[in-house]
Enzyme design. Sequence first.
Site, PDB file in Angstrom:
ATOM      1  N   HIS A  46      -4.956  83.813  62.182  1.00  0.00           N
ATOM      2  CA  HIS A  46      -6.399  83.763  62.436  1.00  0.00           C
ATOM      3  C   HIS A  46      -6.823  82.384  62.932  1.00  0.00           C
ATOM      4  O   HIS A  46      -7.512  81.635  62.247  1.00  0.00           O
ATOM      5  CB  HIS A  46      -7.173  84.169  61.175  1.00  0.00           C
ATOM      6  CG  HIS A  46      -7.254  85.648  61.020  1.00  0.00           C
ATOM      7  ND1 HIS A  46      -7.488  86.293  59.830  1.00  0.00           N
ATOM      8  CD2 HIS A  46      -7.136  86.634  61.948  1.00  0.00           C
ATOM      9  CE1 HIS A  46      -7.507  87.603  60.026  1.00  0.00           C
ATOM     10  NE2 HIS A  46      -7.291  87.823  61.296  1.00  0.00           N
ATOM     11  N   HIS A  78      -0.463  88.555  58.624  1.00  0.00           N
ATOM     12  CA  HIS A  78      -1.195  89.281  57.580  1.00  0.00           C
ATOM     13  C   HIS A  78      -0.642  90.674  57.321  1.00  0.00           C
ATOM     14  O   HIS A  78      -1.109  91.374  56.443  1.00  0.00           O
ATOM     15  CB  HIS A  78      -2.660  89.475  57.990  1.00  0.00           C
ATOM     16  CG  HIS A  78      -3.361  88.222  58.322  1.00  0.00           C
ATOM     17  ND1 HIS A  78      -3.546  87.785  59.612  1.00  0.00           N
ATOM     18  CD2 HIS A  78      -3.902  87.292  57.532  1.00  0.00           C
ATOM     19  CE1 HIS A  78      -4.183  86.638  59.589  1.00  0.00           C
ATOM     20  NE2 HIS A  78      -4.403  86.307  58.349  1.00  0.00           N
ATOM     21  N   GLU A 131      -5.248  92.017  56.136  1.00  0.00           N
ATOM     22  CA  GLU A 131      -4.235  92.010  55.060  1.00  0.00           C
ATOM     23  C   GLU A 131      -4.558  93.102  54.034  1.00  0.00           C
ATOM     24  O   GLU A 131      -3.664  93.825  53.576  1.00  0.00           O
ATOM     25  CB  GLU A 131      -4.210  90.644  54.360  1.00  0.00           C
ATOM     26  CG  GLU A 131      -3.198  90.608  53.216  1.00  0.00           C
ATOM     27  CD  GLU A 131      -3.283  89.329  52.385  1.00  0.00           C
ATOM     28  OE1 GLU A 131      -3.582  88.261  52.942  1.00  0.00           O
ATOM     29  OE2 GLU A 131      -3.034  89.420  51.176  1.00  0.00           O
ATOM     30  N   SER A 228     -10.867  83.057  59.969  1.00  0.00           N
ATOM     31  CA  SER A 228      -9.824  82.781  58.981  1.00  0.00           C
ATOM     32  C   SER A 228     -10.415  82.840  57.575  1.00  0.00           C
ATOM     33  O   SER A 228     -11.261  82.019  57.201  1.00  0.00           O
ATOM     34  CB  SER A 228      -9.223  81.394  59.251  1.00  0.00           C
ATOM     35  OG  SER A 228      -8.655  80.869  58.080  1.00  0.00           O
ATOM     36  N   SER A 272      -4.086  78.256  58.765  1.00  0.00           N
ATOM     37  CA  SER A 272      -3.716  78.656  60.123  1.00  0.00           C
ATOM     38  C   SER A 272      -4.201  77.638  61.165  1.00  0.00           C
ATOM     39  O   SER A 272      -4.276  77.945  62.353  1.00  0.00           O
ATOM     40  CB  SER A 272      -4.290  80.043  60.419  1.00  0.00           C
ATOM     41  OG  SER A 272      -5.637  80.102  60.021  1.00  0.00           O
TER      42      SER A 272
END
Length: 288
Positions: A46, A78, A131, A228, A272
């Site tokens: 992300h 994810h 996720e 994110s 990330s």
Amino acid sequence: MVKKLQIEIAATAGFCFGVKRAINLANKAPDKYPTLQIRTFGPIIHNPQVVNQLASIGIKQVDNINELVQGVVIIRSHGITKQLAQELAQRPNLTVIDATCPYVRRAQEIVAKMSDAGYQVLILGELDHPEVTGLISYGEPQRTLVISKPDDIPAEFFTKPNSSRIALLAQTTLSQQLYNKIVLSLLTIKGELRCFNTICTATSDRQSEALELAKRCDCMLIIGGRNSANTNRLHELCTERQPASYHIETAEDLKAKWFIGKQTIGISAGASTPKWLIDGVLKSLENL
Ligand code: SF4
């Protein structure tokens, strides 16, 4: 004014183990499969800037499984749903590189195992996060529930005597405090409770360090993708301690007015966020 700024960067800021692993797998793919088209299913991580960088070397994102007929597909960090993974594995002309973070994979396995054992599985997380969408797919639909706060726990868990068998786990990037709160709430259920702390240490370490920084700095910058979850969580947590906390994606988002009258600037970044974006922010702060 700006020259007097003291800047402190969290040691944990930036790429975590799972993201590094996913990006390494992606960067190696063109050498390994030089003649094949390489795609990621959804954003590999992300962070829009990293996704754009990969696109510039030909590794583009696709969001529709029908576009994945041949070549190579990289599964995002994810993870994806069990059904999609099975479907991709069955395509004869498609090579699958699984970049699902091993911690996410562990959480998927817990959902599957506890669901098979007949437990009601509670996933603490954001319903729309990829996720979590993946995690749900590993459970029996009638007995897998996503909750985001103590009030979401079904009332019957507390009233039906000895009939509930509950397994709790969390989205890997969730706040540790929220998980602890849910565990405390569930302690009074009438049945059996099994708790799996699936929040990864990369997340909890970042949160603790960012909170410490927010306590002693008079302004916080949190760098990372707006999409994110762990970056958003860092921002939320820091804002509770230090209202002058700002979530930025790149150096271009900085505003000089944020630093008027400030002396100490703390910087953290999501799991990330690449180092080059953090370096870009530092450079701009020096030149403000
Ligand atoms: S934040 Fe944790 S679970 Fe998520 S990719 Fe990084 S190491 Fe894996």
